[in-house]
Design an enzyme around this catalytic site. Sequence first.
Site, PDB file in Angstrom:
ATOM      1  N   TYR A   1       0.855  -1.191   0.000  1.00  0.00           N
ATOM      2  CA  TYR A   1       0.000   0.000   0.000  1.00  0.00           C
ATOM      3  C   TYR A   1       0.888   1.238   0.000  1.00  0.00           C
ATOM      4  O   TYR A   1       1.409   1.643   1.040  1.00  0.00           O
ATOM      5  CB  TYR A   1      -0.904  -0.041   1.231  1.00  0.00           C
ATOM      6  CG  TYR A   1      -2.009   0.993   1.273  1.00  0.00           C
ATOM      7  CD1 TYR A   1      -2.219   1.900   0.246  1.00  0.00           C
ATOM      8  CD2 TYR A   1      -2.865   1.027   2.368  1.00  0.00           C
ATOM      9  CE1 TYR A   1      -3.238   2.827   0.303  1.00  0.00           C
ATOM     10  CE2 TYR A   1      -3.894   1.951   2.438  1.00  0.00           C
ATOM     11  CZ  TYR A   1      -4.082   2.856   1.406  1.00  0.00           C
ATOM     12  OH  TYR A   1      -5.094   3.775   1.479  1.00  0.00           O
TER      13      TYR A   1
ATOM     14  N   LYS B   1      -0.701  -1.107  -4.582  1.00  0.00           N
ATOM     15  CA  LYS B   1      -1.772  -0.109  -4.671  1.00  0.00           C
ATOM     16  C   LYS B   1      -1.091   1.255  -4.686  1.00  0.00           C
ATOM     17  O   LYS B   1      -0.518   1.685  -3.694  1.00  0.00           O
ATOM     18  CB  LYS B   1      -2.699  -0.257  -3.464  1.00  0.00           C
ATOM     19  CG  LYS B   1      -3.822   0.757  -3.373  1.00  0.00           C
ATOM     20  CD  LYS B   1      -4.587   0.555  -2.072  1.00  0.00           C
ATOM     21  CE  LYS B   1      -5.707   1.577  -1.947  1.00  0.00           C
ATOM     22  NZ  LYS B   1      -6.272   1.608  -0.590  1.00  0.00           N
TER      23      LYS B   1
END
Length: 306
Positions: free
Chosen positions: A135, A163
């Site tokens: 992330y 991401k």
Amino acid sequence: MTLFNGLSAFSITPTDAVGRVDTAALARLLERIARAGAASIGLLGSTGGYAYLSRAERRRAVEAAMESVGGKIPVIVGVGALRTDEAEALARDAKAAGADGLLLAPMSYTPLTEEEVFRHTASVASAGSLPLCIYNNPGTTRFVFSDSLIAQLAKVDNIAAIKMPLPAHGDFRDELARLRAMTPAGFSIGYSGDWGAANSLLSGGDAWYSVVAGLLPAEALALTRAAMAGDRTEAERLDQGFQPLWSLFKKFGSFRVMYAIADLLGLCRAAPPRPVLPLGAADILRVETALQNLKRVAEAAHAADI
């Protein structure tokens, strides 16, 4: 890695004032996402307020999620924590509860070096023994993953996706080409930042990690399908319907706006965790107007299909 492709809908985590998860309300929200046909659920991401919950409550949330939608839709669980041993424990908890994948942001108080983030991420990926999505969320963590660090981590066992935040200059194609050239085949590169979703998918991004899909999954899925099919005209038309919401996300932060949406739609009664305050009455009216605009666009699309 099909787990990290398409629309991943990130739910809020309804709690009471002392941080106890309302598991019944959470199950209703997740079942709604599953019925809409999203590719996956993002549980305990930033939208899910993971940083405000104890380990015990995060475990209760995962267990409730798997009980309600396990086997119906893949569930990706956020396991970020300040300490590596805490994040490892959260990863093991998620696996034990039956989660399908993990999401890890490098939370910190002391700014972290690239070596520290590499070791932290690799350790959690090993502890969880599930496909893990990195992330990259510098807006919250203040840590930016360099291309070289992404390339290193993409070679680590169990790390299958990243991401990404929206590119500073909006050039998705250049960034995607650059990252794909240095990561293994099949490594998934998706984006958060809902207002850039249409462009990211039209440019070939693998996934949209969506805030708004946590409460408006059908509308977000229509946009996702149009963009992933390469239908720029339809994707841009649907994206225009979201523009008032995107403006509110930018102004107030999507976290606050999502709680207002949940209340306006009658999906659950919950407030964001303190010290975050809910929107005031005038701003809630702006959210309601934005939802009405989106509804008109969705109804027009449905009428055109008929």
